[in-house]
Design a protein around this motif. Structure first.
Motif, mmCIF file in Angstrom:
data_model
loop_
_atom_site.group_PDB
_atom_site.id
_atom_site.type_symbol
_atom_site.label_atom_id
_atom_site.label_comp_id
_atom_site.label_asym_id
_atom_site.label_seq_id
_atom_site.Cartn_x
_atom_site.Cartn_y
_atom_site.Cartn_z
ATOM 1 N N PHE A 191 4.190 9.259 -5.251
ATOM 2 C CA PHE A 191 4.723 10.241 -4.322
ATOM 3 C C PHE A 191 5.727 9.582 -3.395
ATOM 4 C CE2 PHE A 191 3.943 13.253 -0.656
ATOM 5 C CZ PHE A 191 4.432 14.380 -1.289
ATOM 6 N N ALA A 192 6.996 9.837 -3.543
ATOM 7 C CA ALA A 192 7.640 10.827 -4.417
ATOM 8 C C ALA A 192 9.040 10.321 -4.756
ATOM 9 C CB ALA A 192 7.724 12.177 -3.729
ATOM 10 N N VAL A 193 9.687 11.065 -5.691
ATOM 11 C CA VAL A 193 11.060 10.818 -6.135
ATOM 12 C C VAL A 193 11.173 9.393 -6.669
ATOM 13 C CG1 VAL A 193 13.471 11.275 -5.604
ATOM 14 C CG2 VAL A 193 11.706 12.238 -4.142
ATOM 15 N N HIS A 194 10.389 9.114 -7.688
ATOM 16 C CA HIS A 194 10.284 7.747 -8.205
ATOM 17 C C HIS A 194 10.432 7.777 -9.711
ATOM 18 C CE1 HIS A 194 8.761 3.601 -8.473
ATOM 19 N NE2 HIS A 194 8.031 4.014 -9.491
ATOM 20 N N SER A 195 11.488 7.129 -10.235
ATOM 21 C CA SER A 195 11.624 7.005 -11.689
ATOM 22 C C SER A 195 12.699 5.993 -12.061
ATOM 23 C CB SER A 195 11.923 8.367 -12.328
ATOM 24 O OG SER A 195 13.042 8.988 -11.746
ATOM 25 N N PRO A 244 10.474 4.278 3.931
ATOM 26 C CA PRO A 244 9.602 3.942 2.798
ATOM 27 C C PRO A 244 8.556 5.035 2.582
ATOM 28 C CG PRO A 244 9.952 2.024 4.178
ATOM 29 C CD PRO A 244 10.551 3.175 4.912
ATOM 30 N N ALA A 245 8.318 5.378 1.325
ATOM 31 C CA ALA A 245 7.452 6.514 1.014
ATOM 32 C C ALA A 245 6.065 6.374 1.615
ATOM 33 C CB ALA A 245 7.359 6.687 -0.499
ATOM 34 N N CYS A 246 5.541 5.152 1.688
ATOM 35 C CA CYS A 246 4.194 4.956 2.222
ATOM 36 C C CYS A 246 4.166 4.955 3.746
ATOM 37 C CB CYS A 246 3.595 3.654 1.685
ATOM 38 S SG CYS A 246 3.200 3.733 -0.080
ATOM 39 N N ALA A 247 5.320 5.135 4.383
ATOM 40 C CA ALA A 247 5.393 5.253 5.837
ATOM 41 C C ALA A 247 6.094 6.541 6.241
ATOM 42 C CB ALA A 247 6.130 4.052 6.423
ATOM 43 N N SER A 248 6.204 7.462 5.313
ATOM 44 C CA SER A 248 7.012 8.660 5.532
ATOM 45 C C SER A 248 6.200 9.792 6.139
ATOM 46 C CB SER A 248 7.629 9.129 4.214
ATOM 47 O OG SER A 248 8.276 10.366 4.375
ATOM 48 N N ASP A 249 6.479 10.120 7.398
ATOM 49 C CA ASP A 249 5.864 11.288 8.018
ATOM 50 C C ASP A 249 6.242 12.566 7.267
ATOM 51 O OD1 ASP A 249 4.724 9.698 9.919
ATOM 52 O OD2 ASP A 249 5.977 10.369 11.586
ATOM 53 N N LYS A 250 7.489 12.632 6.823
ATOM 54 C CA LYS A 250 7.965 13.832 6.137
ATOM 55 C C LYS A 250 7.166 14.086 4.868
ATOM 56 C CE LYS A 250 12.095 15.785 3.923
ATOM 57 N NZ LYS A 250 13.520 15.563 3.574
ATOM 58 N N LEU A 251 6.936 13.029 4.078
ATOM 59 C CA LEU A 251 6.208 13.198 2.824
ATOM 60 C C LEU A 251 4.701 13.335 3.047
ATOM 61 C CD1 LEU A 251 7.990 10.633 0.463
ATOM 62 C CD2 LEU A 251 8.051 13.128 0.286
ATOM 63 N N ALA A 294 2.844 1.563 10.581
ATOM 64 C CA ALA A 294 3.688 2.655 10.085
ATOM 65 C C ALA A 294 3.017 3.377 8.923
ATOM 66 C CB ALA A 294 5.044 2.101 9.658
ATOM 67 N N ALA A 295 2.395 2.612 8.012
ATOM 68 C CA ALA A 295 1.737 3.217 6.853
ATOM 69 C C ALA A 295 0.519 4.037 7.266
ATOM 70 C CB ALA A 295 1.343 2.129 5.864
ATOM 71 N N ILE A 296 -0.348 3.473 8.090
ATOM 72 C CA ILE A 296 -1.579 4.172 8.460
ATOM 73 C C ILE A 296 -1.270 5.365 9.352
ATOM 74 C CG2 ILE A 296 -3.830 3.932 9.573
ATOM 75 C CD1 ILE A 296 -3.755 0.960 8.798
ATOM 76 N N ASN A 297 -0.338 5.215 10.268
ATOM 77 C CA ASN A 297 0.044 6.339 11.119
ATOM 78 C C ASN A 297 0.579 7.507 10.303
ATOM 79 O OD1 ASN A 297 -0.588 5.454 13.742
ATOM 80 N ND2 ASN A 297 1.250 4.190 13.840
ATOM 81 N N ALA A 298 1.325 7.209 9.251
ATOM 82 C CA ALA A 298 1.882 8.270 8.411
ATOM 83 C C ALA A 298 0.818 8.928 7.543
ATOM 84 C CB ALA A 298 2.997 7.720 7.537
ATOM 85 N N GLY A 299 -0.283 8.212 7.276
ATOM 86 C CA GLY A 299 -1.352 8.799 6.479
ATOM 87 C C GLY A 299 -1.760 8.015 5.264
ATOM 88 N N THR A 300 -1.262 6.780 5.114
ATOM 89 C CA THR A 300 -1.738 5.912 4.033
ATOM 90 C C THR A 300 -3.101 5.362 4.436
ATOM 91 O OG1 THR A 300 0.507 5.326 3.394
ATOM 92 C CG2 THR A 300 -1.247 3.855 2.670
ATOM 93 N N ASP A 301 -4.072 5.442 3.527
ATOM 94 C CA ASP A 301 -5.448 5.065 3.850
ATOM 95 C C ASP A 301 -5.906 3.784 3.167
ATOM 96 O OD1 ASP A 301 -5.881 7.557 5.332
ATOM 97 O OD2 ASP A 301 -5.817 8.510 3.364
ATOM 98 N N VAL A 302 -5.499 3.577 1.911
ATOM 99 C CA VAL A 302 -5.848 2.369 1.173
ATOM 100 C C VAL A 302 -4.574 1.559 0.952
ATOM 101 C CG1 VAL A 302 -6.787 1.401 -0.966
ATOM 102 C CG2 VAL A 302 -7.739 3.510 -0.031
ATOM 103 N N MET A 303 -4.628 0.286 1.302
ATOM 104 C CA MET A 303 -3.475 -0.590 1.089
ATOM 105 C C MET A 303 -3.770 -1.512 -0.078
ATOM 106 S SD MET A 303 -2.362 -1.447 5.019
ATOM 107 C CE MET A 303 -4.028 -1.885 5.519
ATOM 108 N N CYS A 304 -3.064 -1.300 -1.169
ATOM 109 C CA CYS A 304 -3.182 -2.202 -2.313
ATOM 110 C C CYS A 304 -2.211 -3.343 -2.095
ATOM 111 C CB CYS A 304 -2.879 -1.476 -3.620
ATOM 112 S SG CYS A 304 -3.029 -2.546 -5.068
ATOM 113 N N GLU A 305 -2.718 -4.459 -1.657
ATOM 114 C CA GLU A 305 -1.895 -5.617 -1.325
ATOM 115 C C GLU A 305 -2.561 -6.856 -1.900
ATOM 116 O OE1 GLU A 305 1.089 -5.286 0.639
ATOM 117 O OE2 GLU A 305 0.680 -3.186 0.164
ATOM 118 N N PHE A 306 -1.751 -7.831 -2.285
ATOM 119 C CA PHE A 306 -2.330 -9.023 -2.881
ATOM 120 C C PHE A 306 -1.441 -10.221 -2.611
ATOM 121 C CE2 PHE A 306 0.805 -8.049 -5.963
ATOM 122 C CZ PHE A 306 0.595 -6.741 -6.389
ATOM 123 N N GLY A 307 -1.917 -11.374 -3.087
ATOM 124 C CA GLY A 307 -1.158 -12.600 -2.892
ATOM 125 C C GLY A 307 -1.285 -13.108 -1.470
ATOM 126 N N ASN A 308 -0.235 -13.757 -1.012
ATOM 127 C CA ASN A 308 -0.250 -14.339 0.327
ATOM 128 C C ASN A 308 0.367 -13.425 1.370
ATOM 129 O OD1 ASN A 308 -1.408 -16.782 -0.607
ATOM 130 N ND2 ASN A 308 0.618 -17.464 -1.316
#
Length: 882
Positions: A191-195, A244-251, A294-308
């Motif tokens: 989500f969204a507009v990704h190809s 960024p889509a994961c920080a987008s209030d609009k989306l 920015a991500a959590i405020n916009a509504g992202t709940d799980v952060m898939c992050e890895f590495g350092n």
């Protein structure tokens, strides 16, 4: 970063009000209410514990009896990356069935196998392993707007309506009928507009027009969320309109939660939160703390992050709260969503309890599941062309099976795949279906280079002086070559068969080392046959890297000098289809003589062409003409395959011997030459573990094909706008003005259908009212077959699509049988979208086409059978956008 801080006081107040409301409601809830249970757990957590639950690999909180959990699980077309599983046809092939009820059955089976995998591996305390949980990051409902996109194979094609219907069917199959106790949770993405393009996805900022957002990019997300009731959404890597889509209030706030009333959780694509601040990515924020906020405020709940990355540690979230960037009530909101999701799935209960506790650990890759897989593969195959060769009139006495995909398991499974326990390649399927025939197999060519052959033992030496033949083999009792080897020996070749058939015991790794003497000068390519997890180095240079199954890469060949010794090191994990490994290389002096001779001696030649997931896919490094970053720069058949196909045709034509082309790919290919010269062409996609049997049965005529294209097959990439242009003009059947090779919705049959007695009530319709249509569909042929009845609407408004798919149904008709097909066109089906993204029903004429494909589309009689109905719309009406 004032754009983050200015909203904080108001947002905190709103969240506090929301939490207070939930707390009040909790008093009336029963003791086992998921919301009340989640709030109780939350009330006893420290801020550090709350932050830890937002990571995809969430650690345990023993004092609260919360087990460790990994949210990352892949189920695009079967349980992926978790060992043996039923590998259904790739997602694009599921769309080619045009059969929503079948797709729901497939997804329900996938959910059963997820429950079984969970039972196999869950610990006594509820701890789960990566890829063996119940939160499934599928389906991918992005629009396959351009055939060059490597990940398009993961989607349901180019049309928003078809994508919506198949997407809703898959979500419902995964989750079941009761959102309160889902079988697994579905995650619609991205989500969204990704190809694509893949190489730019971490920094691309896309500015879609309001028209294209409403018409193309958002409808499938809307439908899977509001109708399918998907429990999760994954936000994309790219930015949309500067954010960024994961920080987008609009989306995430305005569209997803406010407009669509989404109540589930949002997970970031892996590394997408790091991209928010990354200097080589969006660099939207200056610090990782600001990125997390920015991500959590916009509504992202799980952060898939890895590495350092700093975003991969809960401490960054804690600092975001301490720095005033993230209000604790907002953090609490995310934690509550995640706890409630885990509670509804039973992940905080005793393993084996709950409504799905009866699903046994053994319910994986069962005979019943493989039977459904075969049925799905049959329905997904698309007969692109047939000059009367198929079905075969009599069983051939000899068959030559040629081409790089003839005996390739990679070409069966696509990407994001599991491991089929009994894969049936095209070669194996033909041998089983024609047991009396002499079946010869010659690869003839590789995908983009000469075919790979076993490296002879006399080319390998243990020492630099080459006084001792063979290579040194070291075995390790782990998958990562860690510690001292458990055994060391000298062996004749870099070849090994792992312990089999118990794949669950594959827990070791190996290293071969020694020297290789080149037999001839020129470019060589290397691989370890039968294995995915491996690395090969020559003189320290990495020449093949398939170690990380999640992020596979391919590497360029290496120029070798005849007679020269090269240090060779091969590292391999204990994995693969049959546990068998063999070092292979290409030879520069290879020619097609053996393939041509086999063709001359055969009664039937089947050329199996195309790609694999190692050539088209997600953010890959592929060094070959026509490929870039996992995407394609050309949609033509790779040159070595095209050359061999043309030589085969030249050899066979004077002999009047039949040639069938089976193309296996996850995307459209420009098979122009083949369309002009080869009598029968089958598009087989990546057809799953039973795919070879389905293909052999189609060639034999055991069933009549009825798959339809979910994408347009263009004649050339030059017919398309630039890949990076996200505007839809000039793309897909809706806006393409040229002549396609094969149109969207196309597919041939072994029988023939006619459409008669079409009726519309009323023919003059006032906006806002439905139109009821009916048509008689008759199977005029002498054998049973399925027909995919499609209906398209055309409106003459400026900027309107050529036509729009408004519905479809797949029906089975016996020879001579007629069925009355009825359906309803609502106001939305008669609407158009203006430049501002507003949806309106305009007065004027409308034409409905009902048929087995688009009007004018190629068919068994040169055009798809069908019938047109003219309507008149009176009045004007505005509609919601979705």
């Amino acid at each position: 970063m004032t754009h983050l801080r200015n909203r904080r006081p108001v947002l905190a107040a709103l969240v506090s009000m929301a939490l207070s409301f939930h707390t009040c409601q909790a008093h009336a809830a029963s003791a086992d209410d998921p919301g009340q249970r989640a709030r109780d757990l939350l009330s006893r957590m420290s801020i550090e514990e709350k932050a830890s639950l937002l990571q995809h690999d969430s650690p345990a909180i023993p004092r609260l009896a919360i087990p460790a959990y990994d949210w990352w699980n892949e189920g695009l077309h079967g349980v992926a990356r978790a060992g043996n599983a039923t590998v259904f046809p790739q997602a694009i092939a599921l769309a080619a069935t045009w059969n929503g009820p079948l797709v729901t059955r497939v997804a329900d089976t996938v959910a059963t196998e997820f429950r079984a995998k969970y039972r196999q591996t869950v610990g006594p305390d509820g701890t789960t392993a990566l890829y063996r949980g119940l939160t499934v990051w599928s389906p991918n409902i992005n629009i396959f707007r351009d055939p060059r996109w490597g990940r398009g194979q993961e989607t349901y094609g180019e049309d928003p309506y078809l994508t919506s219907r198949i997407g809703v069917a898959y979500v419902r199959g995964l989750q079941g009928d009761n959102p309160a106790t889902p079988k697994v949770s579905a995650t619609v993405k991205h989500f969204a507009v990704h190809s694509g393009p893949e190489a730019d996805r971490h920094r691309e900022d896309i500015h879609p027009s309001p028209h294209d957002l409403t018409e193309t990019y958002l409808p499938a997300f809307h439908d899977t969320v509001t109708e399918g009731r998907a429990l999760a959404v994954m936000c994309a890597y790219n930015a949309v309109d500067g954010v960024p889509a994961c920080a987008s209030d609009k989306l995430l706030k305005d569209t997803l939660r406010s407009d669509w009333h989404f109540q589930g959780h949002v997970v970031s694509d892996c590394g997408a939160v790091a991209d928010i601040h990354g200097a080589e990515a969006h660099h939207y924020t200056a610090t990782p703390e600001q990125a997390v906020a920015a991500a959590i405020n916009a509504g992202t709940d799980v952060m898939c992050e890895f590495g350092n990355s700093p975003t991969a540690t809960p401490a960054t979230t804690v600092r975001a709260v301490q720095q005033g960037l993230l209000a604790e009530p907002v953090l609490d909101r995310a934690v509550l969503r995640l706890l409630e999701a885990r509670i509804r799935l039973g992940l905080l209960d005793k393993p084996g309890s709950g409504p799905f506790g009866q699903i046994a650990a053994s319910e994986v890759d069962t005979p019943a599941h493989r039977s459904l897989n075969l049925e799905t593969a049959r329905q997904s195959l698309v007969l692109l062309k047939n000059d009367g060769l198929l079905p075969l009139k009599q069983a051939p006495r000899s068959i030559a099976v040629i081409g790089p995909n003839a005996d390739s398991v990679d070409a069966l499974v696509g990407n994001y795949n599991g491991t089929p326990s009994q894969p049936v390649t095209v070669l194996a399927g033909l041998r089983a279906r024609f047991p009396q025939a002499r079946v010869t197999h010659i690869e003839g060519t590789g995908w983009v280079a000469p075919p790979l052959q076993d490296v002879p033992p006399d080319r390998l030496c243990v020492d630099a002086a080459c006084t001792h033949p063979g290579v040194r083999l070291e075995r390790f009792d782990n998958l990562a070559l860690e510690g001292a080897p458990s055994a060391t020996e000298t062996v004749a070749n870099a070849a090994l068969k792992w312990g089999w058939p118990d794949s669950a015991e594959r827990k070791t790794s190996t290293r071969w080392s020694g020297y290789l003497r080149a037999a001839e000068s020129g470019t060589h390519h290397f691989r370890l046959k039968g294995n995915q997890g491996y690395r090969i180095r020559l003189d320290g240079r990495l020449v093949a890297d398939m170690w990380d199954l999640a992020w596979p890469t391919s590497n360029a060949g290496l120029t070798l000098e005849a007679g020269k010794l090269y240090r060779i090191d091969i590292e391999a994990q204990q994995t693969g289809w049959e546990g068998e490994q063999q070092l292979q290389w290409t030879r520069p002096s290879f020619d097609n003589a053996a393939a041509l001779e086999a063709a001359r001696q055969a009664d039937l030649v089947v050329f199996v062409s195309g790609l694999t997931w190692q050539l088209e896919g997600e953010e890959m490094s592929v060094h070959a003409p026509g490929f870039a970053g996992g995407d394609r720069t050309s949609i033509d058949l790779p040159a070595p395959q095209q050359s061999l196909l043309e030589r085969l045709h030249a050899e066979l034509r004077p002999l009047h011997k039949p040639l069938v082309l089976v193309n296996m790919s996850g995307s459209a290919m420009a098979l122009n030459w083949a369309d002009s010269h080869v009598p029968a062409i089958i598009q087989a996609w990546y057809p799953g573990g039973e795919g070879g049997q389905a293909i052999a049965e189609l060639i034999a005529g055991d069933f009549s094909p009825a798959g339809r294209l979910p994408v347009t097959f263009y004649q050339s990439a030059a017919d398309l706008p630039p890949f990076k242009d996200y505007g839809m003009q000039g793309r897909t059947y809706k806006y393409f003005k040229g002549k396609p090779l094969y149109p969207f919705g196309h597919g041939l049959s072994y029988t023939h259908f006619t459409y008669k007695n079409a009726a519309a009530v009323p023919k003059t319709v006032c906006t806002g009212f439905d139109v009821r249509l009916a048509v008689d569909v008759k199977n005029d042929g002498k054998r049973a077959g399925d027909e995919v009845v499609q209906w398209y609407v055309s409106r003459p408004e400026p900027g309107a699509p050529n036509r729009t798919l408004a519905g479809f149904t797949r029906i089975a008709l016996g020879a001579g049988e007629t069925r009355r097909v009825t359906f309803t066109l609502n106001a939305k089906a008669l609407s158009t979208v203006d430049a501002a993204g507003r949806r309106n029903v305009e007065p004027g004429p409308a034409e409905v086409w009902i048929g087995g494909g688009q009007p004018g589309g190629a068919g068994s009689a040169g055009q798809a059978a069908g019938i047109g109905v003219k309507l008149t719309v009176k009045g004007r009406r505005s509609l919601p956008p979705f």
